[in-house]
Enzyme design. Structure first.
Site, short mmCIF file in Angstrom:
data_model
loop_
_atom_site.label_atom_id
_atom_site.label_comp_id
_atom_site.label_asym_id
_atom_site.label_seq_id
_atom_site.Cartn_x
_atom_site.Cartn_y
_atom_site.Cartn_z
N LYS A 112 6.68 -8.94 40.97
CA LYS A 112 6.00 -7.68 41.26
C LYS A 112 6.62 -6.51 40.47
O LYS A 112 5.95 -5.53 40.18
CB LYS A 112 6.07 -7.36 42.76
CG LYS A 112 5.57 -8.48 43.68
CD LYS A 112 4.13 -8.34 43.99
CE LYS A 112 3.56 -9.21 45.10
NZ LYS A 112 3.92 -10.61 45.17
C1 LIG Z 1 3.16 -11.73 45.46
C2 LIG Z 1 3.77 -13.04 45.16
C3 LIG Z 1 2.99 -14.19 44.85
C4 LIG Z 1 1.47 -14.17 44.87
O1 LIG Z 1 0.91 -13.39 43.84
P1 LIG Z 1 -0.60 -12.89 43.94
O2 LIG Z 1 -0.80 -11.98 42.78
O3 LIG Z 1 -0.72 -12.18 45.26
O4 LIG Z 1 -1.48 -14.11 43.89
C5 LIG Z 1 3.65 -15.36 44.50
N1 LIG Z 1 5.00 -15.43 44.52
C6 LIG Z 1 5.77 -14.37 44.82
C7 LIG Z 1 7.24 -14.52 44.82
C8 LIG Z 1 5.20 -13.15 45.15
O5 LIG Z 1 5.99 -12.09 45.47
#
Ligand SMILES: *Cc1c(COP(=O)(O)O)cnc(C)c1O
Length: 465
Positions: A112
């Site tokens: 993120k």
């Molecule tokens: C947010 C997240 C996901 C999922 O990603 P999306 O874009 O919501 O599909 C997968 N792994 C981790 C570690 C995350 O923080």
């Protein structure tokens, strides 16, 4: 570049407006009016370019008219300068054709950061010469909250109110949020579940009385700018593995469908992607939708990969809109039906369009644990539970004779207990966050009621000018 809503009745916006808006006023999500493409020569010319230079070339068509390449270079340089690895998102080889793309070298150890570090700088730039003040409200099950708080701490013109379910995020995740003491950061532990926190946030956006007093905005992946920033690493990785001359497949641990949708955008822009594998845990609404056309809500089962424990994948609407001929009114009707009955069938066009590029797999706890052990024993790599779900699917699904890149979405030290249970190895926090457990924490705990939470926010947020 203009942006239009998937539900057809909100006004079109430019890149600045779409970044500050979040959700469209008709309840839809913003997408570019048309997909820009990079020619094969332009993709070939990315070979050897740094992450920041790749970001400039990939993002420029989306920001045209608002940010030029020089502005993008400055923002990307600043955002990705904070990453702990010079390659920003390095590739690691696991066996003959399996690769990991490590997206967790940012300040809060999950992918993120790639989008939110950039988004934080965009907010600051777009608000710096205006009297406007943004009030970000969000609910987090862990990773989004910490990444958004790190990216926005201390910035002018922005206040952040982040709700997390009390006692239901990991200690590392909570401390990454609550040890940030900047005065514009407000952590609220809700006495309830993540769904309760999410429902409170939705209610704030939908209560004109409250939403009208503050300029509310969102930092979850309904925000277009986040997805745009994620398109970059698909190009960066694929070019290193032989694109555009050779096709590449990606396997993506998926929750809200934001990360894998960015892969779809890369494919629409001309990157030769052979397959996009949507990997889910036992919360498998997307696997059911892609394999059987059945998009219906079940109950959420908590797992060791909490960032994928979701019911509804907001960004799936963007794909359905694009595959369904970009028909806003039809999309509005399909989503109204879904919101009423908590279920919908994909149309034939949507199913066939998705099948041309996507495949999916559901990975249970045993397969996840086995894959963590495989990575440890065969490649010496300790991986986190989310990454393990992506890798399990990557090894099981037939992608043809092409390199398969699994997106490594979190650092294993963010989920120490689950990693230790499966592998016997206890990952340690990298030095840059090593003193997390010695820092002072600050947060309030509130009951999961609208009045308690909005009362708290109203006393501290800056009203509209
Ligand atoms: C947010 C997240 C996901 C999922 O990603 P999306 O874009 O919501 O599909 C997968 N792994 C981790 C570690 C995350 O923080």
């Amino acid at each position: 570049m203009r942006y239009i809503s998937t539900r057809g009745s909100a006004p079109s916006l430019d890149f600045r407006q779409v970044t500050l808006a979040g959700l469209a006023s008709d309840g839809g999500l913003y997408v570019p009016e048309a997909w820009p493409t990079l020619s094969q020569e332009a993709i070939a010319a990315l070979a050897g370019k740094s992450y920041v230079e790749t970001a400039v070339e990939v993002m420029a068509p989306f920001t045209a008219g608002v940010l030029d390449k020089a502005a993008l270079r400055e923002l990307a340089g600043q955002a990705y300068g904070r990453f702990a690895h010079d390659a920003v998102t390095p590739l690691k080889q696991l066996d003959h054709d399996q690769w990991l793309l490590e997206l967790f070298h940012g300040p809060t150890l999950a992918f993120k950061d790639v989008a939110l570090q950039f988004l934080g700088l965009l907010f600051e730039r777009f608000l710096s010469d205006s009297p406007e003040h943004l009030t970000i409200v969000g609910a987090t099950s862990g990773d989004t909250g910490s990444a958004a708080i790190d990216a926005l701490a201390g910035r002018d013109h922005v206040d952040v109110f982040m709700l997390h379910p009390a006692g239901r995020v990991s200690d590392v995740q909570r401390r990454q949020m609550t040890t940030v003491l900047a005065p514009n950061i407000h952590n609220i532990a809700i006495e309830g579940s993540f769904d309760d926190a999410q429902a409170l946030v939705k209610a704030m956006f939908n209560t004109p009385d409250f939403a009208g007093r503050f300029r509310l905005s969102a930092v979850n992946s309904i925000n277009w700018a986040r997805l745009m920033a994620q398109v970059v690493y698909y190009f960066y990785a694929a070019v290193r593995l032989g694109a555009p001359g050779k096709p590449i497949a990606f396997s993506v641990p998926t929750g809200n469908f934001g990360d894998v949708f960015a892969g779809y955008v890369a494919a629409r822009m001309g990157l030769p992607i052979a397959k996009l594998v949507v990997a889910t845990n036992v919360n498998d609404i997307l696997h059911r939708a892609l394999s059987a056309g059945d998009y219906s809500i079940g109950t959420v089962t908590p797992t060791p990969s909490p960032s994928m424990d979701i019911q509804v994948s907001s960004n799936f609407e963007r794909l359905l809109f694009d595959l369904g001929g970009r028909n806003g009114p039809a999309m509005a009707e399909q989503m109204a039906g879904f919101e009423a009955s908590k279920a919908m069938r994909l149309t034939n066009a949507q199913r066939e369009g998705a099948a041309a590029l996507f495949t999916s797999d559901r990975v249970d706890l045993d397969d996840m644990a086995m894959t963590m052990r495989w990575a440890c024993e065969h490649a010496g790599e300790v991986i986190d539970p989310h990454t393990a779900i992506g890798l399990a699917a990557a090894r099981r699904v037939d992608c043809g004779e092409v390199p398969v890149v699994t997106l490594a979405t979190a650092h294993p030290a963010k989920f120490t207990d689950a990693v230790e249970r499966s592998t016997g190895v206890r990952p340690t926090l990298p030095g840059r966050v090593g003193d997390l457990f010695d820092r002072e924490e600050r947060y309030v705990t509130l009951p999961a009621t609208f009045d308690a939470v909005t009362g708290y926010i109203a006393e501290r947020a800056t009203p509209r000018g």
